[in-house]
Enzyme design. Structure first.
Site, PDB file in Angstrom:
ATOM      1  N   GLU A   1     -57.553 -52.153 -21.363  1.00  0.00           N
ATOM      2  CA  GLU A   1     -58.700 -52.879 -20.659  1.00  0.00           C
ATOM      3  C   GLU A   1     -59.118 -51.881 -19.353  1.00  0.00           C
ATOM      4  OE1 GLU A   1     -58.758 -57.297 -21.733  1.00  0.00           O
ATOM      5  OE2 GLU A   1     -56.621 -56.578 -20.870  1.00  0.00           O
TER       6      GLU A   1
ATOM      7  N   GLU B   1     -52.592 -58.193 -27.845  1.00  0.00           N
ATOM      8  CA  GLU B   1     -52.409 -59.408 -27.096  1.00  0.00           C
ATOM      9  C   GLU B   1     -52.376 -60.679 -28.143  1.00  0.00           C
ATOM     10  OE1 GLU B   1     -54.677 -57.221 -23.862  1.00  0.00           O
ATOM     11  OE2 GLU B   1     -54.791 -57.214 -26.218  1.00  0.00           O
TER      12      GLU B   1
ATOM     13  N   GLY C   1     -53.846 -54.624 -21.298  1.00  0.00           N
ATOM     14  CA  GLY C   1     -54.497 -54.508 -19.911  1.00  0.00           C
ATOM     15  C   GLY C   1     -54.549 -53.149 -19.777  1.00  0.00           C
TER      16      GLY C   1
ATOM     17  N   ALA D   1     -50.560 -55.785 -19.330  1.00  0.00           N
ATOM     18  CA  ALA D   1     -50.358 -56.643 -18.192  1.00  0.00           C
ATOM     19  C   ALA D   1     -48.824 -56.928 -18.259  1.00  0.00           C
ATOM     20  CB  ALA D   1     -50.898 -58.041 -18.161  1.00  0.00           C
TER      21      ALA D   1
HETATM   22  N1  T1G Z   1     -44.702 -56.484 -19.444  1.00  0.00           N
HETATM   23  C1  T1G Z   1     -43.488 -56.508 -19.457  1.00  0.00           C
HETATM   24  N2  T1G Z   1     -42.463 -55.753 -19.869  1.00  0.00           N
HETATM   25  C2  T1G Z   1     -42.575 -55.246 -20.736  1.00  0.00           C
HETATM   26  C3  T1G Z   1     -43.856 -54.867 -21.157  1.00  0.00           C
HETATM   27  C4  T1G Z   1     -45.192 -55.606 -20.742  1.00  0.00           C
HETATM   28  N3  T1G Z   1     -46.237 -55.499 -21.137  1.00  0.00           N
HETATM   29  N4  T1G Z   1     -43.704 -53.969 -22.332  1.00  0.00           N
HETATM   30  C5  T1G Z   1     -42.737 -53.566 -22.408  1.00  0.00           C
HETATM   31  N5  T1G Z   1     -41.878 -54.122 -21.665  1.00  0.00           N
HETATM   32  C6  T1G Z   1     -40.411 -54.000 -21.519  1.00  0.00           C
HETATM   33  C7  T1G Z   1     -39.349 -54.658 -22.590  1.00  0.00           C
HETATM   34  O1  T1G Z   1     -39.296 -55.891 -22.468  1.00  0.00           O
HETATM   35  C8  T1G Z   1     -38.261 -53.773 -22.405  1.00  0.00           C
HETATM   36  O2  T1G Z   1     -37.353 -54.114 -21.482  1.00  0.00           O
HETATM   37  C9  T1G Z   1     -38.775 -52.421 -21.670  1.00  0.00           C
HETATM   38  O3  T1G Z   1     -39.999 -52.716 -21.326  1.00  0.00           O
HETATM   39  C10 T1G Z   1     -39.112 -51.421 -22.901  1.00  0.00           C
HETATM   40  O4  T1G Z   1     -39.899 -51.952 -24.157  1.00  0.00           O
HETATM   41  C11 T1G Z   1     -54.566 -58.968 -19.564  1.00  0.00           C
HETATM   42  C12 T1G Z   1     -52.627 -60.243 -20.796  1.00  0.00           C
HETATM   43  C13 T1G Z   1     -45.283 -50.237 -25.081  1.00  0.00           C
HETATM   44  C14 T1G Z   1     -44.916 -49.971 -27.060  1.00  0.00           C
HETATM   45  O5  T1G Z   1     -48.146 -56.477 -25.744  1.00  0.00           O
HETATM   46  O6  T1G Z   1     -45.439 -53.223 -27.489  1.00  0.00           O
HETATM   47  O7  T1G Z   1     -51.960 -56.905 -21.364  1.00  0.00           O
HETATM   48  O8  T1G Z   1     -35.648 -54.988 -22.995  1.00  0.00           O
HETATM   49  O9  T1G Z   1     -38.132 -51.707 -25.604  1.00  0.00           O
HETATM   50  O10 T1G Z   1     -39.826 -49.741 -28.182  1.00  0.00           O
HETATM   51  O11 T1G Z   1     -55.159 -58.635 -21.614  1.00  0.00           O
HETATM   52  O12 T1G Z   1     -42.938 -52.152 -25.214  1.00  0.00           O
HETATM   53  O13 T1G Z   1     -35.404 -52.889 -21.671  1.00  0.00           O
HETATM   54  O14 T1G Z   1     -35.312 -55.007 -20.271  1.00  0.00           O
HETATM   55  O15 T1G Z   1     -40.410 -52.576 -26.074  1.00  0.00           O
HETATM   56  O16 T1G Z   1     -40.502 -48.037 -26.438  1.00  0.00           O
HETATM   57  C15 T1G Z   1     -50.136 -56.545 -23.939  1.00  0.00           C
HETATM   58  C16 T1G Z   1     -45.971 -54.706 -25.208  1.00  0.00           C
HETATM   59  C17 T1G Z   1     -49.461 -57.142 -22.788  1.00  0.00           C
HETATM   60  C18 T1G Z   1     -47.373 -54.002 -25.209  1.00  0.00           C
HETATM   61  C19 T1G Z   1     -43.074 -49.612 -26.023  1.00  0.00           C
HETATM   62  N6  T1G Z   1     -49.393 -55.430 -24.241  1.00  0.00           N
HETATM   63  N7  T1G Z   1     -44.921 -53.618 -25.143  1.00  0.00           N
HETATM   64  O17 T1G Z   1     -41.816 -49.861 -26.958  1.00  0.00           O
HETATM   65  O18 T1G Z   1     -39.936 -49.974 -25.621  1.00  0.00           O
HETATM   66  S1  T1G Z   1     -50.853 -58.562 -22.562  1.00  0.00           S
HETATM   67  C20 T1G Z   1     -48.445 -55.324 -25.166  1.00  0.00           C
HETATM   68  C21 T1G Z   1     -44.840 -52.872 -26.173  1.00  0.00           C
HETATM   69  C22 T1G Z   1     -51.987 -57.988 -21.602  1.00  0.00           C
HETATM   70  C23 T1G Z   1     -54.271 -58.355 -20.809  1.00  0.00           C
HETATM   71  C24 T1G Z   1     -53.139 -59.113 -21.348  1.00  0.00           C
HETATM   72  C25 T1G Z   1     -43.870 -51.972 -26.194  1.00  0.00           C
HETATM   73  C26 T1G Z   1     -44.214 -50.549 -26.203  1.00  0.00           C
HETATM   74  P1  T1G Z   1     -36.130 -54.154 -21.654  1.00  0.00           P
HETATM   75  P2  T1G Z   1     -39.415 -51.641 -25.575  1.00  0.00           P
HETATM   76  P3  T1G Z   1     -40.560 -49.280 -27.037  1.00  0.00           P
END
Ligand code: T1G
Length: 690
Positions: free
Chosen positions: A105, A125, A102, A63
């Protein structure tokens, strides 16, 4: 369709491609057209199957975290997944890069999932202080079993494609052009015909759940939660999937999600998610980085060996230099032993061990460093020794090589000035054990060139470290603040607190261990040597060291350790020693509460952080949080000292610091002007905090 989503056809197979760089987060501007596309394709009789794919480097990584805390715009993820499960024709998620949160999911809403061989799948999450809120806690157990789902969701650690295939999470793994494979897979499935069972209706595996084993595992995981709410909620939600009808379990998941997403702990962990990424951003655009192919490390002791392993683990060939052949062999022997331990624990294969050891070249000759692009000095913490080494490096290192020191407190400007190339000199301050600890303080000296800095930040990411750029001062950010936090520990002991009482206040706060347990683990002799080098004293710790009590390594320090034991027992001898020293100083003991302990240790910590920001040693308050969470075990659920100050109440912190300053006269309690301003504005930079 829209900028972030397009629909194409390959005969009777429709391909829905999400395109929302950089990580295809499920932002509202993706969800809305996705919903519309799926409705249209469901109702389009010419479509036999639907493939859901993503453009760019990854499948949906979750998400959109930036939308949290804001009113949810419909359709939300649950509505899209519910719609997917009404589609009678086969739906296939084609997963490359990462399918996280998400994103997974969404894929669980499809009848089938196919993955690229290098894909990673998970529900992380819990690392954001929440739980999967799009049905992951109810659908994942139906595919991989409740116990596996519990471990995946409570740890938040993704699994690889092969393991996902073996556990039933994905139906096929492909190499090469994934979309083509997915279309062929879809066509084959459609040709075979349905019915196609949505994941929500697959209950067989759940029925086989051994609830006693499940509860035992959940209890064990709960013990490790250290006050974090999300891991507990995750376990509860997965258990609901086993014991409740699907829709009831889904509703329960939602209720837990809504509660957690509004919690301070989740706000703290989301703060850290973005703070780690901000910390890696340097002023200035598109700085061309230097090419780093080979790394040299000087010193094969505990730090040098760990640093060398960190680079070898990151795929870099390493030249390891020691002053003598014996010392070199000893260092290489320790490295091999460490890898052997990892193999015996199953966290490394024998083949990987062989490959990593092959990366090392040992030498006692500085000339062998001439082909290194980066050389890190990890020798004895003595300025004369450092300057001698950098003098030699200046003579042998190739032009453009980055010359780094791992000093944890010496003046790097001084070290740089001992070379003819101060623009290539900086600090790379690793934390012990350097092959394990994630934090890397990158110390920018006055003359350090921007490209040397940018190269080092990029390098940190390539070896799996979390980098924070800091300026030169005594102890940089981490150790300088540690000294402020520690300055009161001795005073608290003399005034009546015991080591275990103080350590308990810290572990209750959420730290993995308290300051005295940590000193005993690290070795009291290290601090003793530093204090002596700087002409400083700590009456109790110094006395313990004079008695040879260096902590775990000598079986006694602030605590007593049975042979091989990691947990120490209170030692009446130490408490008698403390009372004796207090009497010598005429200090009468008084009752000390946990609240007073936290006030007198963590408020000075925050205060020192404020001074560091004032001096520009750290660029952002959030950088300090990243240092303390990744280098010193500050509880993630509190977001780091500067974020926590926002939760604790900066006005209260200022008021209590002034109270203790009044009572003790000790400068560590004198509130920094920036902290006072933070108390007025609520933010470290004048903007909104926390
Ligand atoms: N939402 C918004 N921005 C995100 C994002 C996300 N989920 N994931 C990454 N970014 C932005 C990050 O801030 C950065 O921005 C850019 O993308 C590159 O990321 C309903 C509620 C995928 C392994 O926890 O673990 O889903 O700094 O530098 O090293 O159940 O990003 O360039 O401006 O980390 O290649 C669950 C989070 C969400 C995964 C890539 N998902 N992301 O790593 O790049 S909660 C996560 C990561 C959810 C549902 C629930 C990593 C990555 P900027 P990066 P990377």
């Amino acid at each position: 369709m829209s900028d972030s989503l397009k629909v194409s056809r390959d005969g009777d197979v429709a391909i829905v491609t999400i395109d929302n760089p950089p990580v295809n987060a499920l932002s509202f501007h993706v969800r809305e057209p996705l919903m519309q596309a799926l409705v249209a394709l469901r109702n389009d009789a010419s479509v036999a199957a639907i493939v859901l794919a993503c453009a760019g480097r990854t499948f949906v990584a979750g998400a959109d975290i930036t939308e949290f805390g804001k009113p949810v715009q419909q359709p939300d993820l649950r509505a899209i997944v519910a719609l997917l499960e009404t589609i009678a024709k086969p739906t296939i998620a084609a997963i490359h890069g990462t399918a996280l949160g998400g994103g997974l999911e969404l894929a669980l809403g499809c009848h089938f999932r196919v993955a690229d061989a290098s894909a990673k799948l998970g529900l992380p999450e819990v690392k954001l202080g929440i739980l999967p809120g799009g049905g992951g806690t109810v659908r994942l157990p139906r595919l991989v079993g409740a116990l596996k789902a519990l471990k995946m969701i409570v740890s938040g650690t993704p699994i690889g494609a092969d393991e996902a295939h073996a556990t039933g999470l994905v139906d096929a793994v492909f190499e090469g052009d994934l979309t083509t494979h997915a279309v062929n897979f879809a066509r084959e499935i459609a040709r075979k015909g349905g019915p196609f069972t949505p994941v929500r209706d697959r209950n067989d595996l759940l029925r086989e759940t051994d609830l006693a084993a499940f509860d035992a595992e959940a209890a064990d995981l709960a013990r490790k939660a250290r006050g974090l709410e999300a891991p507990i909620a995750c376990a509860e939600a997965v258990r609901n999937a086993v014991t409740l009808p699907f829709d009831e379990a889904l509703a329960a998941e939602r209720a837990l999600f809504v509660k957690l997403v509004a919690s301070d702990q989740s706000r703290a962990q989301r703060h850290l998610f973005f703070a780690e990424r901000e910390a890696a951003k340097l002023p200035g655009k598109d700085i061309v980085k230097r090419r780093i192919a080979r790394v040299g490390v000087i010193g094969a002791g505990t730090m040098g060996g760990g640093i060398a392993m960190a680079f070898a683990n990151g795929g870099f060939p390493v030249t390891l230099l020691e002053a003598s052949h014996e010392a070199l062999q000893r260092g290489l022997g320790t490295i091999e032993k460490n890898y052997t331990v990892s193999v015996s624990r199953g966290s490394l294969s024998e083949e990987a061990k062989r490959q990593r050891l092959a990366q090392f070249k040992g030498t006692t000759d500085y000339a062998d460093l001439a082909d290194c692009d980066l050389i890190i000095e990890a020798a004895f913490e003595d300025m004369a020794v450092k300057k001698e080494i950098f003098g030699k490096l200046d003579a042998v290192a190739k032009a453009g090589a980055i010359l780094a020191t791992n000093t944890s407190y010496l003046d790097i400007n001084d070290i740089a000035a001992s070379t003819s190339r101060p623009q290539d000199v900086l600090g790379l301050h690793f934390f012990s054990p350097a092959n394990v600890m994630k934090l890397l303080e990158i110390v920018r000296a006055e003359k350090t060139a921007p490209d040397a800095l940018a190269t080092s930040v990029d390098l940190a990411r390539r070896i799996g470290k979390v980098a924070v750029v800091v300026g030169v001062c005594h102890g940089f950010v981490g150790n300088r603040m540690l000294a402020a936090r520690g300055s009161e520990s001795e005073a608290l002991l003399l005034e009546g607190a015991t080591p275990s009482q103080i350590d308990k206040a810290f572990t209750d706060f959420g730290w993995p261990m308290g300051p005295f347990q940590m000193s005993d683990l690290a070795g009291l002799d290290i601090g003793w040597r530093n204090r002596k080098a700087r002409g400083q004293t700590a009456v109790i710790a110094d006395t313990l060291c004079e008695q040879g009590r260096f902590g775990q390594k000598t079986g006694r320090g602030f605590y007593l350790y049975e042979a091989g034991a990691r947990a120490g027992a209170a030692d009446p001898e130490v408490e008698a020693l403390i009372r004796g020293k207090a009497a010598e100083q005429g200090i009468a003991p008084h009752a000390i509460s946990a609240e007073e302990i936290i006030e007198r240790t963590l408020y000075p910590l925050v205060n020192e952080g404020a001074k560091i920001l004032e001096e520009g040693i750290a660029a952002r308050a959030s950088d300090i949080d990243v240092v303390w969470v990744n280098g010193y075990g500050f509880p993630v659920g509190k977001g780091g000292p500067m974020f926590w100050a926002g939760l604790e109440g900066p006005a209260r912190i200022v008021e209590r610091l002034e109270y203790w300053h009044q009572r003790t006269g000790r400068p560590v309690f004198k509130p920094a002007p920036l902290l006072k301003r933070m108390a007025e504005t609520g933010s470290w930079d004048g903007g909104a905090a926390g």
